[in-house]
Design an enzyme around this catalytic site. Structure first.
Site, PDB file in Angstrom:
ATOM      1  N   SER A  18      -6.073   3.873   0.169  1.00 36.51           N
ATOM      2  CA  SER A  18      -6.161   3.878  -1.297  1.00 36.51           C
ATOM      3  C   SER A  18      -7.604   3.842  -1.807  1.00 36.51           C
ATOM      4  O   SER A  18      -7.944   4.581  -2.738  1.00 36.51           O
ATOM      5  CB  SER A  18      -5.354   2.717  -1.886  1.00 36.51           C
ATOM      6  OG  SER A  18      -3.971   2.920  -1.673  1.00 36.51           O
ATOM      7  N   LYS A  69       4.878  -6.700  -3.911  1.00 39.15           N
ATOM      8  CA  LYS A  69       5.372  -5.906  -5.045  1.00 39.15           C
ATOM      9  C   LYS A  69       6.401  -6.644  -5.897  1.00 39.15           C
ATOM     10  O   LYS A  69       6.392  -6.524  -7.126  1.00 39.15           O
ATOM     11  CB  LYS A  69       5.944  -4.580  -4.545  1.00 39.15           C
ATOM     12  CG  LYS A  69       4.896  -3.671  -3.921  1.00 39.15           C
ATOM     13  CD  LYS A  69       5.495  -2.370  -3.420  1.00 39.15           C
ATOM     14  CE  LYS A  69       4.437  -1.523  -2.744  1.00 39.15           C
ATOM     15  NZ  LYS A  69       4.977  -0.221  -2.298  1.00 39.15           N
ATOM     16  N   GLY A 130      12.861  -4.694   0.575  1.00 39.89           N
ATOM     17  CA  GLY A 130      11.724  -5.215  -0.175  1.00 39.89           C
ATOM     18  C   GLY A 130      11.422  -4.402  -1.424  1.00 39.89           C
ATOM     19  O   GLY A 130      12.247  -3.613  -1.890  1.00 39.89           O
ATOM     20  N   SER A 132       9.362  -1.844  -2.008  1.00 45.46           N
ATOM     21  CA  SER A 132       9.369  -0.384  -1.860  1.00 45.46           C
ATOM     22  C   SER A 132      10.791   0.143  -1.805  1.00 45.46           C
ATOM     23  O   SER A 132      11.116   1.166  -2.417  1.00 45.46           O
ATOM     24  CB  SER A 132       8.604   0.027  -0.597  1.00 45.46           C
ATOM     25  OG  SER A 132       7.242  -0.304  -0.693  1.00 45.46           O
ATOM     26  N   TYR A 213       1.846   5.514   7.124  1.00 42.79           N
ATOM     27  CA  TYR A 213       1.141   6.794   7.226  1.00 42.79           C
ATOM     28  C   TYR A 213      -0.086   6.647   8.114  1.00 42.79           C
ATOM     29  O   TYR A 213      -0.539   5.537   8.411  1.00 42.79           O
ATOM     30  CB  TYR A 213       0.724   7.290   5.832  1.00 42.79           C
ATOM     31  CG  TYR A 213      -0.201   6.343   5.091  1.00 42.79           C
ATOM     32  CD1 TYR A 213      -1.583   6.383   5.273  1.00 42.79           C
ATOM     33  CD2 TYR A 213       0.304   5.386   4.216  1.00 42.79           C
ATOM     34  CE1 TYR A 213      -2.419   5.512   4.611  1.00 42.79           C
ATOM     35  CE2 TYR A 213      -0.524   4.509   3.538  1.00 42.79           C
ATOM     36  CZ  TYR A 213      -1.889   4.582   3.738  1.00 42.79           C
ATOM     37  OH  TYR A 213      -2.716   3.706   3.086  1.00 42.79           O
TER      38      TYR A 213
END
EC number: 1.1.1.25
Length: 266
Positions: A18, A69, A130, A132, A213
């Site tokens: 990010s 999150k 969770g 995501s 990823y």
């Protein structure tokens, strides 16, 4: 030129790309934005208070990744968009001195599937329950997919039940077109499910998708071994990041422009 700080909260966080892709955008679009943004990784201890850290660091915006999150959803002054439905926030923006939470995971995941020409009229099995997983379930249901969720414990499954998903703590004896690994298993170089069970699912599936990823995870390696189409989370990362950048820029930079810059550096 004014400097603004941004970041990504997570634990672990050193693997995150990010900062690379957001800083490329801040550099590219600084003239249009009227400020120079700097985006950095923030390793957050598990017991930390996200809002306190955000304000203490003087951030203008931040992304939120594993495992924060759901907690981020609870600490915002306001929640907007699909984040209200999925009870999960991955994007924080300071707007008029209020901390506002958004979720760009849901649309980011859908756009990554669309990018691969994946058909909507199919069913999906999400591994994990969770933040995501919540965003993906909401997004996929909006696109007309039937969603099932498999988690090792009952924790968090009540949300998915209210959403209308089929929920399991033991692997269901069903076939699924799309198998999604939304657990953190890949970050520990592990499979999210018993290998033989996963093999059975893969043999009946059309796509194996891992949100991790940057490397061939055990999950994706097994799909490759079985010659099943597979995809890692790179496209989703870039799509959700470009959607977040649009929020960070107060909609001055459309996500499509941010996407092109981010794609060029990663």
């Amino acid at each position: 030129m004014k400097l603004k700080s941004f970041g990504v909260f997570g634990n672990p966080i050193k693997h995150s790309k990010s900062p690379l892709i957001h800083n490329a955008c801040f550099l590219t679009f600084q003239k249009e934005l009227g400020f120079l943004g700097h985006y950095h990784p923030i390793l957050l201890p598990l017991e930390s208070r996200i809002k306190n850290e955000f304000l203490h660091l003087g951030l203008s915006g931040a992304n939120v990744t594993l495992p924060f999150k759901e907690r981020a959803f609870q600490i915002c002054d306001k929640i907007k968009g699909i984040a209200l439905e999925c009870a999960s926030v991955n994007t924080l923006v300071l707007e008029n001195d209020e901390l506002v939470g958004y979720n760009t995971d849901a649309l980011g995941f859908y756009l990554s599937l669309k990018h691969q020409n994946y058909q909507n009229d199919q069913n999906a099995l999400i591994l994990g329950a969770g933040g995501s997983a919540k965003a993906l379930a909401c997004g996929l249901q909006k696109q007309g997919l039937k969603v099932s969720v498999l988690n090792r414990s009952a924790r968090g499954l009540d949300f998915f039940q209210r959403l209308g998903c089929d929920c399991f703590m033991e692997p269901p004896k069903s076939a699924f077109d799309l198998i999604i690994n939304a657990t953190s298993a890949s970050l520990h170089n592990e499979l999210p499910l018993n290998k033989e069970v996963l093999k059975g699912y893969f043999k009946e599936s059309k796509l194996a998708y891992d949100l991790a990823y940057g490397f061939l995870t055990p999950f994706l390696s097994l799909a490759k071994e079985l010659k099943i189409p597979f995809q890692d989370g790179k496209d989703m990362l870039i799509y959700q990041a470009s959607l977040s950048f649009e929020k960070f820029s107060d909609s001055q930079i459309p996500y499509s422009k941010a996407f092109e810059v981010m794609r060029s550096v990663f």
